[in-house]
Design a protein around this motif. Sequence first.
Motif, PDB file in Angstrom:
ATOM      1  N   TYR A   8      18.010  71.859  30.788  1.00  0.00           N
ATOM      2  CA  TYR A   8      18.163  70.582  30.118  1.00  0.00           C
ATOM      3  C   TYR A   8      16.805  69.976  29.878  1.00  0.00           C
ATOM      4  O   TYR A   8      15.841  70.269  30.540  1.00  0.00           O
ATOM      5  N   PHE A   9      16.755  69.110  28.984  1.00  0.00           N
ATOM      6  CA  PHE A   9      15.476  68.559  28.627  1.00  0.00           C
ATOM      7  C   PHE A   9      15.687  67.144  28.147  1.00  0.00           C
ATOM      8  O   PHE A   9      15.782  66.867  26.969  1.00  0.00           O
ATOM      9  N   GLU A  10      15.825  66.288  29.083  1.00  0.00           N
ATOM     10  CA  GLU A  10      16.068  64.920  28.702  1.00  0.00           C
ATOM     11  C   GLU A  10      15.004  64.035  29.319  1.00  0.00           C
ATOM     12  O   GLU A  10      14.290  64.433  30.216  1.00  0.00           O
ATOM     13  N   GLY A  11      14.964  62.832  28.866  1.00  0.00           N
ATOM     14  CA  GLY A  11      14.048  61.886  29.465  1.00  0.00           C
ATOM     15  C   GLY A  11      12.603  62.144  29.097  1.00  0.00           C
ATOM     16  O   GLY A  11      11.679  61.788  29.810  1.00  0.00           O
ATOM     17  N   MET A  12      12.399  62.804  27.969  1.00  0.00           N
ATOM     18  CA  MET A  12      11.059  63.163  27.564  1.00  0.00           C
ATOM     19  C   MET A  12      10.405  61.995  26.850  1.00  0.00           C
ATOM     20  O   MET A  12      11.003  61.353  26.028  1.00  0.00           O
ATOM     21  N   TYR A  48      13.989  74.287  19.439  1.00  0.00           N
ATOM     22  CA  TYR A  48      12.717  73.581  19.336  1.00  0.00           C
ATOM     23  C   TYR A  48      11.719  74.181  20.317  1.00  0.00           C
ATOM     24  O   TYR A  48      12.099  74.877  21.255  1.00  0.00           O
ATOM     25  N   VAL A  49      10.455  73.870  20.097  1.00  0.00           N
ATOM     26  CA  VAL A  49       9.411  74.406  20.972  1.00  0.00           C
ATOM     27  C   VAL A  49       9.681  74.012  22.429  1.00  0.00           C
ATOM     28  O   VAL A  49       9.510  74.797  23.347  1.00  0.00           O
ATOM     29  N   LYS A  50      10.162  72.800  22.630  1.00  0.00           N
ATOM     30  CA  LYS A  50      10.460  72.350  24.000  1.00  0.00           C
ATOM     31  C   LYS A  50      11.502  73.269  24.655  1.00  0.00           C
ATOM     32  O   LYS A  50      11.444  73.515  25.853  1.00  0.00           O
ATOM     33  N   ASP A  51      12.442  73.765  23.861  1.00  0.00           N
ATOM     34  CA  ASP A  51      13.451  74.665  24.436  1.00  0.00           C
ATOM     35  C   ASP A  51      12.805  75.924  25.006  1.00  0.00           C
ATOM     36  O   ASP A  51      13.264  76.467  26.009  1.00  0.00           O
TER      37      ASP A  51
END
Length: 707
Positions: A8-12, A48-51
């Motif tokens: 997961y990638f939240e709160g960025m 996305y790159v973040k993924d």
Amino acid sequence: MVGGGRLYFEGMERTEEKAVKILLQPVQYLKGVGPHRAELLARLGIHYVKDLLFYFPRDYFDLTDYRQISDLEEGKVQSVEGVVDSVEYRLLPGGRTVVSVGLQGKGGYLRGIWFNQPYLRDQFRRGQRVVFSGKPRRGGLIWEMFHPMVQQLGAEEEPQRGLLPLYSLTEGLEQWEVRRIVRTALEVALPGVEDVFPEDYRASHRLLSIQEALRHIHFPPDWPTLELARRRFVYQELLVLQLALAIRRGQQRSFRKAPVFRVTPELDKRIRRLFPFDFTPGQNQAIQEICADLAKPVPMLRLLHGDVGSGKTVVAAYAILVAIAHGYQTALMTPTEVLAQQHMRTFERLLEHSRVRRVLLTGGLSPRERAAVLAQIAAGEADLVIGTHALIQEDVQFHQLGLVIIDEQHKFGVRQRAALKASGQDPHYLVMSATPIPRTLTLTLFGDLDVSTIRDAPPGRQRVYTFLADREHRSQWWEFFREKLREGRQGYVVTPIIEDSEDLDLVSLERAYESLANGELEAFKLALMHGRLSPEQKQAIMQAFRAGEIQVLVCTSVIEVGIDVPNATLMAIENPERFGLAQLHQLRGRISRGRYPGYCCLFPGEELTEQARKRLEAFVSTTDGFELAEKDFELRGPGEIFGTRQHGLPPLFVADLRRDYATLLEARADAQQLVANDPGLANPKFGLLRKQVLARYGKALELAEVA
Ligand code: ADP
Ligand code: MG
């Protein structure tokens, strides 16, 4: 090892403008990707790159241990540098091929061997510098490696060291490609990732920064560094979960009101008089904890667990009587109709001489009956309402609901817990689990509840003897079974399925019944019991069984939950490997209820997996439900025991609750402290962390947006 897949990638939030922009770019525009690879990556959930940064390796290949050939050891992965000396290709009988590459290295000679990869012979030439990595084996006089990993080195090139990440792939995408793309992503985007933890927090909790952790989770120089990186993510994941649970706890208690029930010594005496026995120490302890909760103006949210037959229902009855004594209504919810009826009978007996008005609300009522019962409930003319899920249907309006007991908790998810609450009332809640729950899970899946545990059993409990039998023991077992039936006992024969099926080689209910009724148990009264019968049929059969008119129930696991017929002491289970440990334990619990010892015999199918055999052996070895729960958890992990889907909590990506127990305790303690000081996690220092908690668990745990 780290769980593969997308994190997961939240709160960025942004730090370095440029890197942040790259982070949020479609992966296609990253150097070395392009539209075709982007499509393949999309199949892995990488958009996305973040993924990419959060696409963690599923495993690592060990390139830390470089050796001279003379120092090689069997059994662990090592790397050897050398020069190709020979390349051989052979055709084996049966069409198999073998490529064998000789490597001249320091301190000796080593042969790399590949089966059925004939094209490899063209990949090597004599004099070439290479590294072979793998587990070496002594093949006669020289060392061999089967299917080693190969690095082909340029003249001046240094071999790779450290741990090589292995990613989950999709067809058309190779390890080296993903590695290269991830490396590029790290180079350009890493500065854009902001840390949810302030620096002082990281320092005091032994946590790598997010940048370090990301770099090392992908390309760790060694195992200890990987462990540190992993710890950072495991801790974060568990802390976020524990924060969510702690916040939920706080919200449910501080913003809600519930009636206050005080238990005076007189009331206590009046209630205890109804029971024909003294409570066990475990029951008294649980009652004390419950009474302390009921005396507060906030809803009790408590889990009561204990082994089958440890006397949980009695504790629930006590709480019910307390609430009713204060003029409030109570509801007792069960997962099945049979169980609802059984509870009804228990309370009928218990409340024989009292004025407590009780009603049964199940799906089996006619519309007219149902309407009448609903009217009674709404008018406050029913003190105790016992029922199944039907109870949480919307048209059920209570006059003044003070206490809800949910029996067999794990059949209900977080969502059902919520549904009752939404009805505009704030009663106290007590959820009972008939299965002991491993400690790790009480701290996670039930982490928002307080927990009472009954560890002891009422006096005079008989033991159950359990056997794991082979087919040839069958006739012996049935002879014993008949003998006990003649002595007046009753029994169960449990099968995993109702009808024979083409695909499954399992003993079906129908087959077992046919063969027993015309064979081993010909002289006895048998009946079939399973989930497809109507409520009336089930009730009639249970009635007859309880009365002894039926001696043997051939049944599916519908009897699993809570059925209580003390005279039934025999149980045969067909294909027990089809049941989980907790379920088997529940089943066996049916025959440990009376004055006579129980006998449980397992007849496994022919093909038992190693794991299934272990499970069955564990089952035979102990009757302690808590011990079994821990074993089950060890063997199967949390996912299978409590389907997370059913539970409504999103799965954990990195943490392994079996392995990361210590970190779980740490995260839990930290979360509780954080929330104790700052109930809404409002300190701007933890703004990102709070955002992540809400993004991940806000919905599942219905966390209200607090200021
Ligand atoms: P559980 O719900 O935990 O499976 P129950 O409350 O149904 O267990 O109790 C199982 C049986 O033990 C019931 O028949 C009950 O009457 C009896 N029992 C419960 N507590 C005691 C006690 N303290 N002393 C004697 N018998 C008890
Ligand atoms: Mg029970």
